[in-house]
Design an enzyme around this catalytic site. Structure first.
Site, PDB file in Angstrom:
ATOM      1  N   GLY A  79      -4.194  -4.954 -13.277  1.00 34.56           N
ATOM      2  CA  GLY A  79      -5.216  -3.915 -13.092  1.00 34.56           C
ATOM      3  C   GLY A  79      -6.507  -4.301 -13.781  1.00 34.56           C
ATOM      4  O   GLY A  79      -6.995  -5.427 -13.640  1.00 34.56           O
ATOM      5  N   ALA A  85      -3.880   0.201  -2.620  1.00 35.11           N
ATOM      6  CA  ALA A  85      -4.002  -1.060  -1.872  1.00 35.11           C
ATOM      7  C   ALA A  85      -4.788  -2.155  -2.590  1.00 35.11           C
ATOM      8  O   ALA A  85      -5.086  -3.189  -1.991  1.00 35.11           O
ATOM      9  CB  ALA A  85      -4.574  -0.844  -0.467  1.00 35.11           C
ATOM     10  N   ALA A  86      -5.100  -1.965  -3.870  1.00 37.39           N
ATOM     11  CA  ALA A  86      -5.802  -3.029  -4.616  1.00 37.39           C
ATOM     12  C   ALA A  86      -4.912  -4.271  -4.684  1.00 37.39           C
ATOM     13  O   ALA A  86      -5.371  -5.394  -4.447  1.00 37.39           O
ATOM     14  CB  ALA A  86      -6.157  -2.545  -6.018  1.00 37.39           C
ATOM     15  N   GLY A  87      -3.636  -4.060  -4.986  1.00 34.22           N
ATOM     16  CA  GLY A  87      -2.695  -5.187  -5.054  1.00 34.22           C
ATOM     17  C   GLY A  87      -2.562  -5.867  -3.697  1.00 34.22           C
ATOM     18  O   GLY A  87      -2.554  -7.101  -3.600  1.00 34.22           O
ATOM     19  N   ASP A  88      -2.482  -5.075  -2.638  1.00 34.12           N
ATOM     20  CA  ASP A  88      -2.353  -5.642  -1.286  1.00 34.12           C
ATOM     21  C   ASP A  88      -3.597  -6.454  -0.929  1.00 34.12           C
ATOM     22  O   ASP A  88      -3.512  -7.514  -0.296  1.00 34.12           O
ATOM     23  CB  ASP A  88      -2.181  -4.519  -0.242  1.00 34.12           C
ATOM     24  CG  ASP A  88      -0.932  -3.694  -0.509  1.00 34.12           C
ATOM     25  OD1 ASP A  88       0.032  -4.241  -1.057  1.00 34.12           O
ATOM     26  OD2 ASP A  88      -0.950  -2.489  -0.176  1.00 34.12           O
TER      27      ASP A  88
HETATM   28  O1  RIB Z   1       0.103  -0.490  -1.641  1.00 37.36           O
HETATM   29  C1  RIB Z   1      -0.472   0.649  -1.067  1.00 37.36           C
HETATM   30  C2  RIB Z   1       0.385   1.161   0.031  1.00 37.36           C
HETATM   31  O2  RIB Z   1       1.608   1.595  -0.501  1.00 37.36           O
HETATM   32  C3  RIB Z   1      -0.172   2.366   0.755  1.00 37.36           C
HETATM   33  O3  RIB Z   1      -1.014   2.041   1.827  1.00 37.36           O
HETATM   34  C4  RIB Z   1       1.069   3.121   1.182  1.00 37.36           C
HETATM   35  O4  RIB Z   1       1.324   3.043   2.530  1.00 37.36           O
HETATM   36  C5  RIB Z   1       2.201   2.518   0.367  1.00 37.36           C
HETATM   37  O5  RIB Z   1       3.044   1.821   1.147  1.00 37.36           O
END
Ligand code: RIB
Length: 313
Positions: free
Chosen positions: A226, A254-257
């Protein structure tokens, strides 16, 4: 030919903004609720595609309007959606609550994500030659563990590099043997604690947790911390500590994604690890400045101009 295949979840996120999180048994007035496309797999696919990688998404949706909308959003971001199969269950839902500080809590109903099997999917993917030439496969923990394991084994055998984001985290238990097929394990401090039992609070506990994770047989570990930045360690002993970009946090969803998809795109484009980590970290910083999951993910041009501006400061 796709550079990256994402085998993972698609969710419709139902995002409610609150002043603070309710306590058990308490009812609070929320400021607003919005529907927006998410799911860790789909978010990572969008992040990689917006960074310029060619990406194919493999996952399941239901026969409902959320499924249609989620596929349309991915297609608009140039993600190949031919690997998304319609299941008899409903499309996955994530109930997300975001507080004033941009922190969130998330409840997931997996639905069609959990019904997706590699046996069914791989024959479609093979027939359409969707993983021919793929360099990297991204995995998370929002589909059935069996599907993850079958797909990891199949794709690793084909020489595809496996990047695994064990989120939401589940204890290693009897999934131990797939870890030796993982090239890069990417996880946050909470996930690291579930997998190792180590509470990651500072540099030394981050190092300790990362070393424990390497003993599972993975090639390298990225701990995303973070606002504290990230920590990278590989089995060759290379170590990188990188501070986070100081930005105003609106919503960390969704920061990690975003980090993972952008990092994977940079690696698939041949960038060295240090540079790819910086690109991922800049993309994640941009994403937390906006609300929502996929709507907050930046493009390559956004990331380039952010990094240029930052270097000039
Ligand atoms: O990492 C964020 C995601 O986690 C969100 O978009 C939600 O769908 C959950 O799966």
């Amino acid at each position: 030919v796709a550079d990256i295949i994402v085998v993972g979840s698609l969710n419709m996120d139902i995002v409610t903004r609150v002043h603070r999180f309710p306590a058990p048994g308490e009812t609070l007035q929320a400021s607003k609720t919005q529907f927006s496309p998410g799911g860790k797999g789909a978010n990572q696919a969008v992040a990689a595609a917006r960074m310029g990688a060619s990406v194919v998404m493999a996952g399941g949706v239901g026969n409902d309007s959320f499924g249609v909308e989620l596929k349309e959003t991915l297609a608009t971001s140039s993600v190949d959606i031919r690997g998304i199969l319609q299941q008899s269950d409903t499309t996955g839902i994530a109930d997300i609550t975001v507080d004033e500080n941009g922190q969130n809590t998330i409840l997931i109903s997996g639905g069609a994500n959990m019904a997706y099997s590699w046996e069914e999917a791989s024959s479609v993917l093979k027939q359409l030659h969707l993983f021919d030439g793929c360099k990297i496969a991204l995995f998370q923990n929002e589909i059935a563990m069996q599907t993850n394991e079958d797909a990891i084994r199949d794709l690793a055998k084909r020489g595809v590099r496996i990047f695994y984001n064990p989120a939401p985290a589940i204890p290693v238990g009897n999934h131990c043997d797939v870890f030796s097929l993982i090239d890069i394990l990417i996880l946050n401090e909470h996930e690291a604690e579930v997998l190792t039992g180590v509470k990651v609070e500072d540099d030394s506990s981050a190092g300790y947790a990362a070393r424990k994770l390497l003993t599972l047989g993975v090639g390298s570990v990225i701990l995303t911390l973070g606002s504290k930045g990230l920590f990278y360690l590989d089995k060759g002993g290379m170590e990188i500590e990188m501070p986070a970009f100081p930005v105003k946090v609106v919503d960390t969803t969704a920061a990690g994604d975003t980090f993972i998809g952008s990092f994977a795109a940079a690696i698939s484009a041949g960038k060295p690890v240090g540079e790819a980590l910086q690109i991922g970290s800049a993309a994640a910083a941009l994403s937390v400045m906006k609300p929502g999951a996929q709507v907050s993910i930046p493009t390559r041009a956004d990331v380039d101009s952010f990094l240029t501006g930052f270097q000039q400061d």
